[in-house]
Motif scaffolding. Structure first.
Motif, PDB file in Angstrom:
ATOM      1  N   ASN A 153     -30.914  -2.744  36.731  1.00 46.52           N
ATOM      2  CA  ASN A 153     -30.228  -4.020  36.943  1.00 46.52           C
ATOM      3  C   ASN A 153     -28.904  -3.833  37.688  1.00 46.52           C
ATOM      4  O   ASN A 153     -28.246  -2.795  37.564  1.00 46.52           O
ATOM      5  N   PHE A 154     -28.524  -4.825  38.448  1.00 48.51           N
ATOM      6  CA  PHE A 154     -27.219  -4.828  39.111  1.00 48.51           C
ATOM      7  C   PHE A 154     -26.777  -6.273  39.310  1.00 48.51           C
ATOM      8  O   PHE A 154     -27.590  -7.203  39.239  1.00 48.51           O
ATOM      9  N   ALA A 155     -25.488  -6.463  39.534  1.00 48.79           N
ATOM     10  CA  ALA A 155     -24.924  -7.809  39.670  1.00 48.79           C
ATOM     11  C   ALA A 155     -24.179  -7.940  40.991  1.00 48.79           C
ATOM     12  O   ALA A 155     -23.570  -6.980  41.476  1.00 48.79           O
ATOM     13  N   ILE A 156     -24.235  -9.131  41.571  1.00 49.60           N
ATOM     14  CA  ILE A 156     -23.421  -9.470  42.736  1.00 49.60           C
ATOM     15  C   ILE A 156     -22.889 -10.883  42.525  1.00 49.60           C
ATOM     16  O   ILE A 156     -23.456 -11.657  41.745  1.00 49.60           O
ATOM     17  N   TYR A 157     -21.780 -11.205  43.199  1.00 53.47           N
ATOM     18  CA  TYR A 157     -21.187 -12.512  42.973  1.00 53.47           C
ATOM     19  C   TYR A 157     -20.549 -13.052  44.235  1.00 53.47           C
ATOM     20  O   TYR A 157     -20.241 -12.315  45.184  1.00 53.47           O
ATOM     21  N   TYR A 237     -22.945 -12.397  32.348  1.00 52.11           N
ATOM     22  CA  TYR A 237     -22.198 -13.348  33.178  1.00 52.11           C
ATOM     23  C   TYR A 237     -20.687 -13.123  33.053  1.00 52.11           C
ATOM     24  O   TYR A 237     -19.970 -13.097  34.061  1.00 52.11           O
ATOM     25  N   VAL A 238     -20.196 -12.986  31.847  1.00 56.86           N
ATOM     26  CA  VAL A 238     -18.754 -12.861  31.632  1.00 56.86           C
ATOM     27  C   VAL A 238     -18.187 -11.661  32.375  1.00 56.86           C
ATOM     28  O   VAL A 238     -17.127 -11.740  33.010  1.00 56.86           O
ATOM     29  N   LYS A 239     -18.909 -10.537  32.331  1.00 56.46           N
ATOM     30  CA  LYS A 239     -18.418  -9.317  32.968  1.00 56.46           C
ATOM     31  C   LYS A 239     -18.541  -9.356  34.476  1.00 56.46           C
ATOM     32  O   LYS A 239     -17.666  -8.884  35.205  1.00 56.46           O
ATOM     33  N   CYS A 240     -19.620  -9.949  34.976  1.00 52.86           N
ATOM     34  CA  CYS A 240     -19.874  -9.878  36.420  1.00 52.86           C
ATOM     35  C   CYS A 240     -19.367 -11.081  37.199  1.00 52.86           C
ATOM     36  O   CYS A 240     -18.924 -10.945  38.336  1.00 52.86           O
ATOM     37  N   CYS A 241     -19.424 -12.255  36.590  1.00 49.15           N
ATOM     38  CA  CYS A 241     -19.336 -13.454  37.417  1.00 49.15           C
ATOM     39  C   CYS A 241     -18.385 -14.532  36.902  1.00 49.15           C
ATOM     40  O   CYS A 241     -18.274 -15.601  37.534  1.00 49.15           O
ATOM     41  N   ASP A 242     -17.730 -14.332  35.777  1.00 44.65           N
ATOM     42  CA  ASP A 242     -16.887 -15.378  35.198  1.00 44.65           C
ATOM     43  C   ASP A 242     -15.789 -15.796  36.173  1.00 44.65           C
ATOM     44  O   ASP A 242     -15.080 -14.957  36.728  1.00 44.65           O
ATOM     45  N   GLY A 243     -15.694 -17.096  36.407  1.00 47.68           N
ATOM     46  CA  GLY A 243     -14.682 -17.613  37.325  1.00 47.68           C
ATOM     47  C   GLY A 243     -15.098 -17.616  38.772  1.00 47.68           C
ATOM     48  O   GLY A 243     -14.337 -18.048  39.638  1.00 47.68           O
ATOM     49  N   LYS A 244     -16.329 -17.165  39.061  1.00 50.33           N
ATOM     50  CA  LYS A 244     -16.834 -17.126  40.430  1.00 50.33           C
ATOM     51  C   LYS A 244     -17.734 -18.331  40.704  1.00 50.33           C
ATOM     52  O   LYS A 244     -18.442 -18.802  39.816  1.00 50.33           O
ATOM     53  N   GLN A 245     -17.722 -18.802  41.935  1.00 47.82           N
ATOM     54  CA  GLN A 245     -18.524 -19.965  42.295  1.00 47.82           C
ATOM     55  C   GLN A 245     -20.026 -19.687  42.297  1.00 47.82           C
ATOM     56  O   GLN A 245     -20.828 -20.620  42.265  1.00 47.82           O
TER      57      GLN A 245
END
Length: 272
Positions: A153-157, A237-245
């Motif tokens: 798994n990996f995250a992008i934002y 979500y909190v670690k990777c993307c919180d506050g991102k559109q």
């Protein structure tokens, strides 16, 4: 003059390009649909080792690639092995829920071409906007069908930050992803006689509209596994993307995505 070694390398590279060229014949120009299918990420599975030029494994893999290129791609996913140990080659792919059929073939072709990022590796994964493709030397029969795979798994934002009430945005995003998770695993959510394990929707957040999708690999044995997979990665979500559109977590068992703009072919997603 070329040495015999360098000449062999050139011949192997030309052979691989020929296989890739067969795939690229099927690639459509997705930009004409006002969509993208950009490369996102890849991972070489180095623990599986490499195959030698002209080896039996290479022959099996090349034949497997050519055979699958004629598939209808109707279901949007495949998990198939060709050949026998020690030269078995398995190809796994999953296309986004709005990209089945010929659109899935296009992304599969791009994924096979993307294997060049892991030259002669027996195992590799590449992700694009509309699909992922994995090649492995592990036969399907030896893969644990009761296991959810999180290790890749990996995250992008989206680098743009949310304006306004971030707590409200977080709350509404979690609500939408949670509702879509339930819908993806609903017995009423069928596709071609099989549970879709995919859902898309939109939700108004203040003056803006939020769009999201969730999806599981259709080879997961039970809907319960899909639900567990999605609930686990949504917690990231909190670690990777919180506050991102916008943001997403992708893998080989399940994924989710949300944005403040539509990113699917079907713009008629239900408003939740």
């Amino acid at each position: 003059m070329y040495s015999s070694c360098s000449l062999l390398k050139r011949l192997v590279f030309v052979r691989f390009l020929a296989v890739v060229a067969i795939q690229l014949v099927f690639i459509r120009n997705v930009s004409s649909l006002n969509l993208t299918n950009e490369y996102l990420h890849h991972k070489c599975l180095v623990s599986e080792g490499k195959y030698k030029p002209g080896s039996d494994y290479e022959d099996v893999l090349d034949d497997h690639i050519r055979t699958l290129s004629t598939s209808t791609f109707r279901s949007g996913s495949m998990h198939m092995t060709s050949g026998r140990k020690p030269n078995a080659a398995t190809i796994i792919y999953q296309c986004r829920g709005d990209s089945y059929g010929s659109k899935c073939r296009s992304c599969y072709s791009a994924g096979i071409a993307g294997v060049m990022r892991c030259p002669r590796n027996k195992g590799g994964i590449v992700w694009f906007d509309q699909c992922f493709v994995q090649i492995t030397s592990i036969p399907s029969i030896d893969l644990d069908i009761w296991k959810i795979y999180y290790e890749n798994n990996f995250a992008i934002y989206n680098p743009k930050k949310v304006s306004g009430d971030r707590k409200l945005f977080y709350k509404e995003t979690m609500a939408l992803l949670g509702e879509l998770t339930l819908k993806a695993n609903s017995k009423d959510n069928m596709d071609d006689g099989k549970m879709a394990l995919y859902a898309a929707g939109e939700k108004r957040v203040g003056t803006k509209k939020l769009y999201a999708t969730v999806q599981c690999m259709r080879d997961l044995v039970t809907p319960k596994m899909c639900k567990e997979c999605l609930e686990t990665i949504i917690k990231k979500y909190v670690k990777c993307c919180d506050g991102k559109q916008g943001g997403r977590v992708l893998g080989t068992s399940c994924d989710f995505r949300y944005e403040l703009y539509p990113f699917l072919r079907n713009s008629d997603s239900p408003t939740i």
